[in-house]
Design a protein around this motif. Structure first.
Motif, mmCIF file in Angstrom:
data_model
loop_
_atom_site.group_PDB
_atom_site.id
_atom_site.type_symbol
_atom_site.label_atom_id
_atom_site.label_comp_id
_atom_site.label_asym_id
_atom_site.label_seq_id
_atom_site.Cartn_x
_atom_site.Cartn_y
_atom_site.Cartn_z
ATOM 1 N N MET A 163 -5.087 96.060 51.906
ATOM 2 C CA MET A 163 -4.263 96.013 50.696
ATOM 3 C C MET A 163 -3.083 95.076 50.916
ATOM 4 O O MET A 163 -2.296 95.267 51.838
ATOM 5 C CB MET A 163 -3.754 97.433 50.409
ATOM 6 C CG MET A 163 -2.991 97.549 49.131
ATOM 7 S SD MET A 163 -4.068 97.447 47.714
ATOM 8 C CE MET A 163 -2.905 97.831 46.419
ATOM 9 N N SER A 164 -2.973 94.086 50.076
ATOM 10 C CA SER A 164 -1.872 93.139 50.203
ATOM 11 C C SER A 164 -1.081 93.121 48.899
ATOM 12 O O SER A 164 -1.647 93.312 47.827
ATOM 13 C CB SER A 164 -2.400 91.729 50.489
ATOM 14 O OG SER A 164 -3.215 91.752 51.629
ATOM 15 N N TYR A 165 0.206 92.881 49.017
ATOM 16 C CA TYR A 165 1.077 92.865 47.855
ATOM 17 C C TYR A 165 1.848 91.556 47.802
ATOM 18 O O TYR A 165 2.225 91.005 48.834
ATOM 19 C CB TYR A 165 2.104 94.000 47.916
ATOM 20 C CG TYR A 165 1.512 95.379 47.896
ATOM 21 C CD1 TYR A 165 1.189 95.998 46.701
ATOM 22 C CD2 TYR A 165 1.293 96.060 49.078
ATOM 23 C CE1 TYR A 165 0.660 97.268 46.683
ATOM 24 C CE2 TYR A 165 0.755 97.338 49.075
ATOM 25 C CZ TYR A 165 0.444 97.936 47.876
ATOM 26 O OH TYR A 165 -0.085 99.197 47.855
ATOM 27 N N TYR A 166 2.097 91.101 46.574
ATOM 28 C CA TYR A 166 2.973 89.958 46.367
ATOM 29 C C TYR A 166 3.979 90.389 45.306
ATOM 30 O O TYR A 166 3.609 90.795 44.209
ATOM 31 C CB TYR A 166 2.171 88.749 45.893
ATOM 32 C CG TYR A 166 3.010 87.601 45.397
ATOM 33 C CD1 TYR A 166 3.726 86.808 46.288
ATOM 34 C CD2 TYR A 166 3.090 87.314 44.041
ATOM 35 C CE1 TYR A 166 4.497 85.770 45.831
ATOM 36 C CE2 TYR A 166 3.858 86.278 43.573
ATOM 37 C CZ TYR A 166 4.559 85.500 44.473
ATOM 38 O OH TYR A 166 5.345 84.465 44.014
ATOM 39 N N PHE A 167 5.259 90.343 45.661
ATOM 40 C CA PHE A 167 6.303 90.824 44.759
ATOM 41 C C PHE A 167 7.180 89.651 44.347
ATOM 42 O O PHE A 167 7.603 88.856 45.191
ATOM 43 C CB PHE A 167 7.142 91.892 45.476
ATOM 44 C CG PHE A 167 8.298 92.390 44.659
ATOM 45 C CD1 PHE A 167 8.090 93.168 43.543
ATOM 46 C CD2 PHE A 167 9.600 92.080 45.018
ATOM 47 C CE1 PHE A 167 9.149 93.619 42.772
ATOM 48 C CE2 PHE A 167 10.677 92.537 44.264
ATOM 49 C CZ PHE A 167 10.438 93.307 43.149
ATOM 50 N N ALA A 168 7.420 89.529 43.046
ATOM 51 C CA ALA A 168 8.267 88.440 42.573
ATOM 52 C C ALA A 168 9.243 88.971 41.533
ATOM 53 O O ALA A 168 8.905 89.870 40.758
ATOM 54 C CB ALA A 168 7.431 87.328 41.964
ATOM 55 N N ILE A 169 10.451 88.426 41.524
ATOM 56 C CA ILE A 169 11.421 88.725 40.479
ATOM 57 C C ILE A 169 11.552 87.472 39.628
ATOM 58 O O ILE A 169 11.766 86.376 40.161
ATOM 59 C CB ILE A 169 12.785 89.141 41.078
ATOM 60 C CG1 ILE A 169 12.634 90.423 41.884
ATOM 61 C CG2 ILE A 169 13.816 89.331 39.981
ATOM 62 C CD1 ILE A 169 13.915 90.916 42.497
ATOM 63 N N VAL A 170 11.358 87.623 38.332
ATOM 64 C CA VAL A 170 11.385 86.481 37.422
ATOM 65 C C VAL A 170 12.544 86.667 36.452
ATOM 66 O O VAL A 170 12.697 87.730 35.851
ATOM 67 C CB VAL A 170 10.049 86.374 36.661
ATOM 68 C CG1 VAL A 170 10.082 85.212 35.689
ATOM 69 C CG2 VAL A 170 8.903 86.192 37.633
ATOM 70 N N GLY A 171 13.355 85.621 36.306
ATOM 71 C CA GLY A 171 14.561 85.710 35.492
ATOM 72 C C GLY A 171 14.279 85.571 34.002
ATOM 73 O O GLY A 171 13.126 85.490 33.576
ATOM 74 N N THR A 172 15.339 85.509 33.210
ATOM 75 C CA THR A 172 15.171 85.515 31.755
ATOM 76 C C THR A 172 14.640 84.186 31.234
ATOM 77 O O THR A 172 14.155 84.115 30.119
ATOM 78 C CB THR A 172 16.505 85.813 31.053
ATOM 79 O OG1 THR A 172 17.450 84.857 31.506
ATOM 80 C CG2 THR A 172 17.000 87.192 31.385
ATOM 81 N N GLN A 173 14.777 83.126 31.998
ATOM 82 C CA GLN A 173 14.235 81.834 31.584
ATOM 83 C C GLN A 173 12.860 81.609 32.220
ATOM 84 O O GLN A 173 12.438 80.468 32.407
ATOM 85 C CB GLN A 173 15.178 80.700 32.002
ATOM 86 C CG GLN A 173 16.627 80.917 31.614
ATOM 87 C CD GLN A 173 16.816 80.870 30.120
ATOM 88 O OE1 GLN A 173 16.225 80.059 29.436
ATOM 89 N NE2 GLN A 173 17.638 81.763 29.596
#
Lengths: 184, 217
Positions: A1-11
């Motif tokens: 099991m692998s995970y990729y986590f990203a935070i994406v801004g309002t733009q």
């Protein structure tokens, strides 16, 4: 099991990204994406933004659960009040639905794989990796997201942080890693 | 995205980054605070007068000054939105989905947090040609308590700063709006609220469009 986590801004701009693997059931916490898949992950995660923009007005919850699926990749989303998206892509190593994508990984225990293959969504499988849409997985991802959200609000509280700035703090990265180890 | 490199090796080998001597960063501090924790009104009044003084340098018009105060408040609103939502109990921790919930959140939660009481009123513009205008009313804005506006600047209302905070909350929750502060208190003898201020919230056309669409569905 692998995970990729990203935070994406309002733009729709990326603010933070982090890859990790499961730490449950003897996992070593290392992501096992193929080199090609690592580039694909960014596209898959960003392509789910359109779906999120539709879902976000139907439901006021911050945790939108699993919003998108692309072959064997599942994307869960958490939307903050300030419209910043936390996106978690999970890629089960032992999917019952797609026999071609089964990758034998030392991290997955044979019993969990067998249970998942027998019945996806059955309660007998406790592996959160095996059933990406099961209530257990949803709860684990929720706990993970809430912990990241706490750190995120702390980031916002910094007087030097302006909206849509990339997050570079090593402490924030450690916090995300710790939440990943704890719940996923 | 690929230019975001994970910073390996941790903290020691980053010469540009300074740590406090006790090793505690902003991530080590709690986000919740006691209900009674309040700040000194006197120190706020002092800091705010400095802010107004700073904003009034080299201005061409009163609108300029109000614009600057508004800009100073805007990031506070953006940040306050997530902080206050975080402090909500998990059951009611929901993003505002329509104008009424958003304004209610501002009237109750934001005002309670900033000024220790809810706002005194929330009204929709009675003019049918302006359905996008809403008014939040404060009878005695805390920021204006120690401010006396000179005669030649009579249009000025320093609560433009609070208007900026409201604008930040609206923008942050994807309801872009223009917020302005207007004094409506009459300066007559015996007037109960001479400092009465109306915050006029004018939402962007796309917000009204979405509101209509969501209302139907």
């Amino acid at each position: 099991m692998s995970y990729y986590f990203a935070i994406v801004g309002t733009q729709d701009n990326p603010l933070f990204e982090y890859e990790f693997g499961t730490s449950k059931q003897g996992g070593d916490g290392q992501a096992r994406f193929a080199e090609q898949a690592r580039h694909m992950n960014q596209f898959i995660v960003h392509s789910s933004l359109d779906i999120i923009e539709e879902v976000q007005w139907g439901n006021g919850q911050m945790y939108l659960k699993c919003v998108d699926k692309f072959f064997n990749n599942y994307v869960s989303c958490f939307l903050t009040g300030g419209n910043v998206k936390f996106l978690l892509l999970h890629q089960p190593t032992n999917s019952a639905g797609l026999p071609g994508s089964v990758a034998s990984s030392a991290a997955s225990s044979p019993s969990a794989a067998a249970a998942a293959a027998a019945a996806v969504g059955s309660r007998s499988s406790t592996s959160i990796g095996a059933n990406p849409t099961s209530p257990q997985t949803e709860e684990a991802v929720r706990s993970f997201m809430l912990e990241v959200y706490e750190s995120w609000v702390k980031t916002l509280m910094s007087p030097f942080y302006r909206a849509n700035m990339e997050v570079r703090s090593p402490v924030f990265r450690q916090r995300v890693a710790a939440a990943g180890r704890k719940y996923l | 995205m690929s230019n975001i490199q994970p910073s390996k090796g941790g903290t020691k080998d980053q010469p540009g980054l300074r740590y406090p001597t006790n090793g505690k960063t902003i991530y080590h501090r709690p986000l919740n605070r006691a209900k009674t924790a309040e700040l000194s009104g006197a120190s706020f009044a002092y800091l705010f007068s400095e802010m107004v003084g700073y904003a009034s340098k080299k201005i061409e018009s009163i609108q300029d000054l109000e614009k600057r105060l508004n800009v100073q408040g805007h990031p506070i609103g953006l940040k306050l939105l997530d902080l206050l939502l975080y402090r909500e109990p998990a059951r009611t921790q929901t993003r505002p989905l329509n104008i009424i919930t958003l304004l209610h959140f501002i009237k109750i939660n934001v005002w309670q947090h900033l000024f220790g009481q809810a706002a005194d009123g929330l009204e929709k513009s009675s003019d049918p040609s302006k359905p996008d205008e809403y008014m939040i009313i404060d009878n005695e804005p805390l920021v204006n308590r120690y401010i006396s506006v000179p005669k030649d600047m009579s249009q000025l209302n320093c609560a433009a700063y609070v208007a900026g905070i409201i604008e930040g909350v609206c923008d942050g929750s994807a309801f872009p709006a223009r917020v302005t502060a207007h004094s409506v208190g009459r300066q007559e003898e015996g007037e109960m609220w001479p400092g009465r201020t109306v915050f006029l919230v004018k939402f962007a056309p796309e917000v009204m469009e979405r509101e209509g669409y969501l209302g139907k569905g």
